[in-house]
Design a protein around this motif. Structure first.
Motif, PDB file in Angstrom:
ATOM      1  N   ILE A 271       0.832  -1.205   0.000  1.00 46.54           N
ATOM      2  CA  ILE A 271       0.000   0.000   0.000  1.00 46.54           C
ATOM      3  C   ILE A 271       0.864   1.251   0.000  1.00 46.54           C
ATOM      4  O   ILE A 271       0.657   2.188  -0.791  1.00 46.54           O
ATOM      5  CB  ILE A 271      -0.942   0.015   1.220  1.00 46.54           C
ATOM      6  CG1 ILE A 271      -1.961  -1.127   1.134  1.00 46.54           C
ATOM      7  CG2 ILE A 271      -1.685   1.349   1.308  1.00 46.54           C
ATOM      8  CD1 ILE A 271      -2.775  -1.307   2.395  1.00 46.54           C
TER       9      ILE A 271
ATOM     10  N   MET B   8     -10.272  -1.075   6.906  1.00 49.02           N
ATOM     11  CA  MET B   8      -9.890   0.109   6.148  1.00 49.02           C
ATOM     12  C   MET B   8      -9.391   1.223   7.070  1.00 49.02           C
ATOM     13  O   MET B   8      -8.430   1.927   6.757  1.00 49.02           O
ATOM     14  CB  MET B   8     -11.064   0.603   5.307  1.00 49.02           C
ATOM     15  CG  MET B   8     -10.652   1.446   4.121  1.00 49.02           C
ATOM     16  SD  MET B   8     -12.055   1.677   2.998  1.00 49.02           S
ATOM     17  CE  MET B   8     -11.302   2.647   1.715  1.00 49.02           C
TER      18      MET B   8
ATOM     19  N   GLY C  86      -5.564   0.649   6.884  1.00 51.93           N
ATOM     20  CA  GLY C  86      -5.384   1.664   5.859  1.00 51.93           C
ATOM     21  C   GLY C  86      -5.069   3.048   6.394  1.00 51.93           C
ATOM     22  O   GLY C  86      -4.530   3.875   5.662  1.00 51.93           O
TER      23      GLY C  86
END
Length: 562
Positions: free
Chosen positions: A192, A215, A219
């Motif tokens: 990522i 997420m 993330g």
């Protein structure tokens, strides 16, 4: 890359800027923790958990809505090698019974030794008393803040060690515990950061996503530790009440990165007023990730048009695709290109880009054979970030994983090397022999006056005496009387050429959702057919008093009786 705790240690020597919890000290009053302060607080809580007898491999359930308490407690568990199990908190007393049933079910799968929660949430956990046999203690976050002799830094974790259990959203089946290992996490985070986001020194992230879901957790939170940089967090409920707070926080912090599901972009376009954004400049954004649910191109186009006057650049929009079973990221659109759309079967769909580094994508037919580009089939994924299986569920693991390939349960196709997601295999509606994704009909209602954005469920049902499935639409309205069923039918016919058999108009909050806010279409249909599809119960003072009284006694038993 190294383990999360070791990355937190390293972050102290790289930057003083850490995490800002927007409004944590009251309206307009933020709380900021440097990486050094965050490490100390995580170590303090780890020391408390050690004195309670938690050791490597034990599960620790976390039901903590406050980010300033969730983050150091989550990191404390990782410090000990304890396996944290992030779980969503109750959002309203109106659906408390359903929440508790789901929570107890997940706890009996995870089998935690202890549960940490806040004083606010602990007041409604009384009905879990006696229903989770492994649960020895409930700990309040306030207990973990006191000073205590600190333990030594931990050894580096092995790649195969479980970092945490991430329970799936349960949009199409019962939630299952994904075993995310440290190796999975390191691989996905690296892909990522360096391939997906092309992270730059000075990047600042703003997020309102819940930290109990992948997420927000991976993330946003863990990436900000792995590649240390400032992260500003808003409570999810604050965004839902006032979407403008998200955009204002972006402008105020000069954020370069943000991430949200598709419905958030549509909600902002509809509800944010110009006067709420006075002085806000969104030109600071470098990337605006859109993922976690099906992406409706019409919604992000309206967002771009609505906020262009405030400096928003459409090229920052970045559709992405991922799932818990792959840790998080599977495909990312190229940074800075902006959205790319294609047409398939009369629908406009968004590309979610090519696979991130180390991940492979294959489209398979029902017979398991690989399909050619452009053909719709089941999306399969392989790579080092894909899970080894579900926690204590060999049957579900065998269904999902074969020869290292994960069957995601999603439908899509590849075009020009990029993945296009078209729907969920288990939610396909079959009308007169033709397959239709529910999003085809739900997206048709986008922008319809009186319909709540992202709050419609398209399902297939077989009416009495019918020859096959018919289309039913369950639609939440802004308020009673603002929308007619015929207007829904007309819009769907106009956009899709198919006339719904049934249109049911619902009050806000009626449709069942997962912990991450995804529609549970199958459950909505079941409740509708059983006559149980109702809005949340009204919260009365009498009910609040009853809940408080029951909670006080039960929480005391859960905390101190064992």
């Amino acid at each position: 890359m190294i383990g999360v705790v070791q990355a937190l240690d390293a972050a102290r020597g790289i930057t003083d800027r850490g995490f800002t919890f927007v409004g944590a000290r009251g309206p307009g009053e933020d709380l900021t923790l440097s990486f050094d302060q965050l490490r100390l607080e995580a170590l303090r809580r780890a020391s408390h958990l050690r004195t309670m007898g938690l050791v490597k491999g034990d599960r620790l359930a976390l039901v903590i809505p406050e980010g300033e308490d969730f983050i150091p407690t989550f990191l404390a568990a990782l410090w000990l090698g304890v396996v944290p199990v992030p779980l969503y908190p109750p959002v309203s007393l109106g659906k408390l019974d359903a929440f508790m049933d789901a929570l107890v079910g997940i706890l009996n799968v995870a089998r935690p030794k202890a549960l940490v929660t806040s004083e606010r949430v602990g007041k409604v956990l009384w009905s879990a008393d006696g229903k989770v046999t492994t649960l020895e203690r409930v700990v309040l976050t306030s207990e973990l803040r006191a000073d205590v002799p600190l333990i030594d830094p931990p050894p580096h974790p092995a790649d195969e060690d479980i970092a945490f259990l991430q329970f799936t959203s349960g949009s199409t089946s019962a939630p299952k515990g994904v075993m995310v290992t440290h190796g999975n996490l390191i691989s996905n985070s690296k892909a990522i950061l360096h391939d997906g986001l092309q992270w730059r020194p000075g990047d600042v992230t703003v997020s309102w996503l819940p930290l109990y879901h992948d997420m927000g957790l991976i993330g946003c939170l863990l990436l900000a530790i792995y590649h240390p940089g400032p992260l500003a967090l808003l409570p999810p409920e604050a965004f839902l009440a006032r979407p403008a707070l998200w955009l204002r926080a972006i402008g105020r912090t000069r954020a370069t990165l943000t991430v949200a599901p598709n419905f958030a972009f549509g909600l902002c376009a509809k509800r944010v007023r110009d006067e709420e954004l006075e002085g806000v400049d969104l030109s600071c954004l470098r990337l605006s990730l859109n993922g976690a649910e099906p992406i409706a191109p019409a919604a992000f186009r309206r967002f771009c048009e609505r906020f262009a006057r405030f400096g928003f650049d459409p090229r920052t929009l970045m559709p992405v695709y991922g799932l818990s079973e792959a840790s998080l990221a599977v495909t990312f659109s190229p940074p800075g290109r902006g959205p790319r759309t294609v047409r398939s079967g009369g629908r406009e769909l968004a590309s979610v880009g090519p696979p991130v580094a180390g991940v492979e994508v294959s489209i398979r037919g029902e017979d398991g054979g690989e399909l050619s580009d452009g053909a719709i089939g089941r999306i399969h994924v392989r790579g080092p970030s894909v899970m080894g299986g579900y926690f204590q569920d060999a049957g579900a693991t065998a269904q999902a994983l074969r020869d290292g390939w994960l069957d995601t349960g999603d439908l899509g196709f590849v075009e020009g090397g990029e993945l296009v997601v078209s729907g969920r295999a288990k939610e396909v509606i079959v009308l007169r022999g033709a397959n239709h994704a529910p999003q085809e009909f739900e997206d048709a209602l986008d922008g319809l006056a009186g319909a709540r954005p992202g709050c419609a469920a398209a399902v297939g049902l077989v009416p009495e005496g019918a020859d096959g499935e018919e289309l039913a639409l369950l639609v939440e309205v802004e308020r009673e009387g603002v929308l007619a069923a015929d207007a829904v039918r007309a819009r769907v016919v106009e956009r899709t050429g198919i006339r719904p058999h049934t249109v049911e108009l619902l009050l806000p909050g009626t449709l069942p959702r997962t912990s991450s806010g995804k529609l549970r279409r199958a459950e909505a249909l079941r409740q509708y057919l059983d006559g149980d599809l109702r809005p949340p119960r009204k919260v009365t003072l009498l009910r609040m008093a009853r809940e408080a009284a029951l909670s006080a006694a039960a929480l005391a038993r859960l905390r101190f009786s064992r």
